[in-house]
Design a protein around this motif. Structure first.
Motif, short mmCIF file in Angstrom:
data_model
loop_
_atom_site.label_atom_id
_atom_site.label_comp_id
_atom_site.label_asym_id
_atom_site.label_seq_id
_atom_site.Cartn_x
_atom_site.Cartn_y
_atom_site.Cartn_z
N GLU A 74 37.11 50.37 46.76
CA GLU A 74 36.53 49.95 48.04
C GLU A 74 36.92 50.87 49.18
OE1 GLU A 74 37.85 45.87 48.38
OE2 GLU A 74 39.94 46.45 48.34
N ASN A 109 31.59 47.03 45.59
CA ASN A 109 30.43 46.55 46.34
C ASN A 109 29.87 47.75 47.09
OD1 ASN A 109 30.89 43.95 45.44
ND2 ASN A 109 32.01 43.34 47.27
N ALA A 110 28.68 48.18 46.68
CA ALA A 110 28.10 49.41 47.21
C ALA A 110 27.09 49.12 48.31
CB ALA A 110 27.39 50.18 46.10
N GLN A 111 27.23 49.83 49.43
CA GLN A 111 26.17 49.81 50.43
C GLN A 111 24.95 50.47 49.80
OE1 GLN A 111 27.32 51.48 54.21
NE2 GLN A 111 29.16 50.21 54.36
N GLN A 129 21.17 41.37 45.67
CA GLN A 129 21.59 42.05 46.90
C GLN A 129 22.27 41.02 47.79
OE1 GLN A 129 18.54 44.60 48.54
NE2 GLN A 129 19.18 44.14 50.62
N GLU A 132 27.34 41.89 53.45
CA GLU A 132 28.79 41.92 53.69
C GLU A 132 28.98 42.63 55.02
OE1 GLU A 132 32.09 42.40 50.50
OE2 GLU A 132 31.63 44.42 51.21
N HIS A 137 24.47 45.11 50.43
CA HIS A 137 25.24 45.66 49.31
C HIS A 137 24.70 45.16 47.97
CE1 HIS A 137 28.27 46.08 52.51
NE2 HIS A 137 28.99 46.84 51.71
N LYS A 139 26.68 44.56 44.05
CA LYS A 139 27.87 44.73 43.22
C LYS A 139 27.51 45.74 42.15
CE LYS A 139 31.13 42.32 40.25
NZ LYS A 139 31.52 41.04 39.67
#
Length: 144
Positions: A74, A109-111, A129, A132, A137, A139
């Motif tokens: 992260e 958790n990817a933007q 989606q 956050e 984001h 997962k």
């Protein structure tokens, strides 16, 4: 065309390095992306932090920590002037290389704009989606 900067990623353990990490995160997440500051800071003591240097200047930061679910990557942040120069890739590789050998469940958790980056390292989107800190984001879980 300019040559890519020399990038070095190390664990950030000294107070000076940690201050650089926190400064980069404040610039990227709080100032640029308008994340609420109170959501940015947490789990600092239990995380392993990394500082990316480009040509000797602080350029990016990241961390990993063990959670109840596994190992979570992260807080990947690269200063604007160093984006597109390989800093993010170097950070992801350094963090993955540092995980314990028994790290069998690795996730993040990817933007949305960063999904392609993580996919290059074997991460796959999972689940719906979600929002956050006001940013969309997905997962992603490592399949390596």
């Amino acid at each position: 065309m300019h040559a890519a900067p020399k990038i070095q990623v190390n664990k950030a353990s000294s107070d000076k390095d940690l201050q650089a990490v926190f400064s980069i995160r404040r610039t990227v997440f709080v100032d640029e992306q308008n994340c609420p500051p109170e959501l940015e800071w947490g789990f600092e003591d239990e995380s392993t932090h990394f500082l990316a240097m480009a040509e000797g200047e602080p350029a990016g930061a990241a961390r990993w920590r063990k959670t109840a679910n596994g190992y979570k990557l992260e807080r990947f942040a690269v200063l604007k002037r160093y984006r597109g120069k390989g800093v993010a890739q170097a950070l992801v590789q350094a963090v993955l290389n540092d995980l314990p050998a028994d790290a069998d469940y690795i996730y993040l958790n990817a933007q949305i704009p960063a999904i392609r980056l993580y996919a290059k390292f074997g991460f796959k989107q999972t689940g719906p989606q979600f929002d956050e800190a006001g940013i969309q984001h997905y997962k992603m879980v490592s399949e390596k």
